[in-house]
Structures are given as C-alpha cells and as structure tokens.
Write an enzyme that holds these catalytic residues in place. Sequence first.
Site, PDB file in Angstrom:
ATOM      1  N   ARG A   1      14.863 -23.760 -25.455  1.00 45.47           N
ATOM      2  CA  ARG A   1      14.116 -24.659 -24.575  1.00 45.47           C
ATOM      3  C   ARG A   1      13.859 -25.995 -25.267  1.00 45.47           C
ATOM      4  NH1 ARG A   1      11.741 -23.182 -20.206  1.00 45.47           N
ATOM      5  NH2 ARG A   1      11.563 -21.002 -20.905  1.00 45.47           N
TER       6      ARG A   1
ATOM      7  N   GLU B   1      20.755 -18.969 -24.181  1.00 42.42           N
ATOM      8  CA  GLU B   1      20.199 -19.512 -22.930  1.00 42.42           C
ATOM      9  C   GLU B   1      19.669 -20.928 -23.154  1.00 42.42           C
ATOM     10  OE1 GLU B   1      15.902 -19.060 -20.666  1.00 42.42           O
ATOM     11  OE2 GLU B   1      16.739 -17.299 -21.646  1.00 42.42           O
TER      12      GLU B   1
ATOM     13  N   THR C   1      15.219 -20.461 -16.696  1.00 39.00           N
ATOM     14  CA  THR C   1      14.353 -21.211 -15.779  1.00 39.00           C
ATOM     15  C   THR C   1      15.141 -21.689 -14.562  1.00 39.00           C
ATOM     16  OG1 THR C   1      13.232 -21.978 -17.798  1.00 39.00           O
ATOM     17  CG2 THR C   1      12.415 -22.840 -15.743  1.00 39.00           C
TER      18      THR C   1
ATOM     19  N   LYS D   1      13.767  -8.769 -16.717  1.00 35.28           N
ATOM     20  CA  LYS D   1      13.114  -9.466 -17.825  1.00 35.28           C
ATOM     21  C   LYS D   1      11.605  -9.406 -17.616  1.00 35.28           C
ATOM     22  CE  LYS D   1      12.338 -13.957 -18.003  1.00 35.28           C
ATOM     23  NZ  LYS D   1      12.524 -15.426 -18.068  1.00 35.28           N
TER      24      LYS D   1
ATOM     25  N   GLY E   1       6.334 -14.034 -26.575  1.00 32.06           N
ATOM     26  CA  GLY E   1       5.546 -13.575 -27.714  1.00 32.06           C
ATOM     27  C   GLY E   1       6.268 -12.603 -28.624  1.00 32.06           C
TER      28      GLY E   1
ATOM     29  N   GLY F   1      12.140 -17.249 -27.997  1.00 32.98           N
ATOM     30  CA  GLY F   1      12.049 -18.678 -27.754  1.00 32.98           C
ATOM     31  C   GLY F   1      11.570 -19.455 -28.957  1.00 32.98           C
ATOM     32  N   SER F   2      10.301 -19.872 -28.942  1.00 36.11           N
ATOM     33  CA  SER F   2       9.798 -20.783 -29.974  1.00 36.11           C
ATOM     34  C   SER F   2       9.763 -20.161 -31.365  1.00 36.11           C
ATOM     35  CB  SER F   2       8.406 -21.287 -29.599  1.00 36.11           C
ATOM     36  OG  SER F   2       7.501 -20.217 -29.435  1.00 36.11           O
TER      37      SER F   2
END
Length: 208
Positions: A18, A41, A70, A130, A160, A180-181
């Site tokens: 992202r 992704e 998204t 998901k 998370g 993700g992050s």
Amino acid sequence: MNWLNEFTKHRGIVAILRGVRPNEVEVIAETLIEAGITLIEVPLNSPDPFDSIARLVKLSDGRALVGAGTVLTADDVDRLSGIGSQIVISPNTNSDVIRRTRKCDMFSMPGVFTASDAFNALDAGAHVLKFFPADTLGPGGISGIKAVLPVGTPIAAVGGIDETSFAAYRAKDIHGFGIGSTLYKPGRTADEIGTIARKLVAAFDAAG
C-alpha cells in the site's frame, strides 16, 4: 484456470504494498520473490496503481501471482483484467466485484468479518475468504466462524499480522496471511524490505 490450486502452490503470505509507486515496485517485487514471497498485491489507493500492477504482470512471468487490493467496483475489475492482473482482493464483501472477478477468470479474495459476509462471499464465488481486520477477531474468533462454513473453506487472516502471529492462526487451520505495514511502508528501502521478508518466510515455515 483453477485459481485455488494455483494460489495454494505459493507460500501463504500476500505482500500488501500500500502506497508503493511505479518507479520502485519492480525492485521491491524482485526482492520479495527472492525472499520467497510470491503473492503480491498493490492496493488501488496507491499512487498510479494500474501502472504498478502492469509492471508487476510483466515482471512476474510465472514466478509470482500479482494483482490488486482495495478493489471496490466491477469497473475496476474490468480494468484490471485488461492489464493482466491475476488477483482481486477487496476490503469488503461486494457480490458484484466477486462475480465480475470470476467472469474475468481472476482469483477472488474478498474481505469478510461475519458469518453472513462469509456465506455471501462464497455464494458469489469467492476463492478464499479474507478475514479483516484479523487482529480484532483473533484466531479464536475466526475459528468460531470457520466452524459453520463448508469444510475446507480456504481462509486468510489480514490486519495486524507479523512473524509472531503465524503459529496461533495456523493452529486453527488458517494458512493464508496478508502482510501490510509490517513488511512495506512508503520510504522503506528494498534492502530493508528484503530483511523483513526473509524473517517472515522463516517464521511462516517454522510455524508449519
């Protein structure tokens, strides 16, 4: 194509990039593939996401499955199909998006949170559910919903998740994860991403 079979050939870690930009996406993807993460992704709320995904399609060449996250509309699905995207991932349960994804012969992984979401997604043709945000439900919450779903329903946990999370979820027969992050943030270098990716892969494999 039997997308579920194709998906399960890959280690169950989806890298969520992202905020990635087209001018960096290729070197990051190469780093991820070398580390053993071959599901990638690019969320559509990233800068110029269709450009990034088109670059990834050319780069992957059978080494990885790549696509968009998204994804909120059927029109987005059509555009993704036109550039060769393989994966369509959504934060929500949108039957139109799921059905269009299947019609375009792409892999569908919509976001769900409740049993109703899960059954609606399956009815529309989702390949994998998901559960998002997974850290709110936890392994026990997802397992509780999983108990009423058809036996063998493929499930991923997203939100998370880091290298310390795998064992608890896999103990509940949850084998897919979106990262993700923990893995990618805008400004993080390819070398930094590679170091984190290798730690994730080692932890994932150890949990199995």
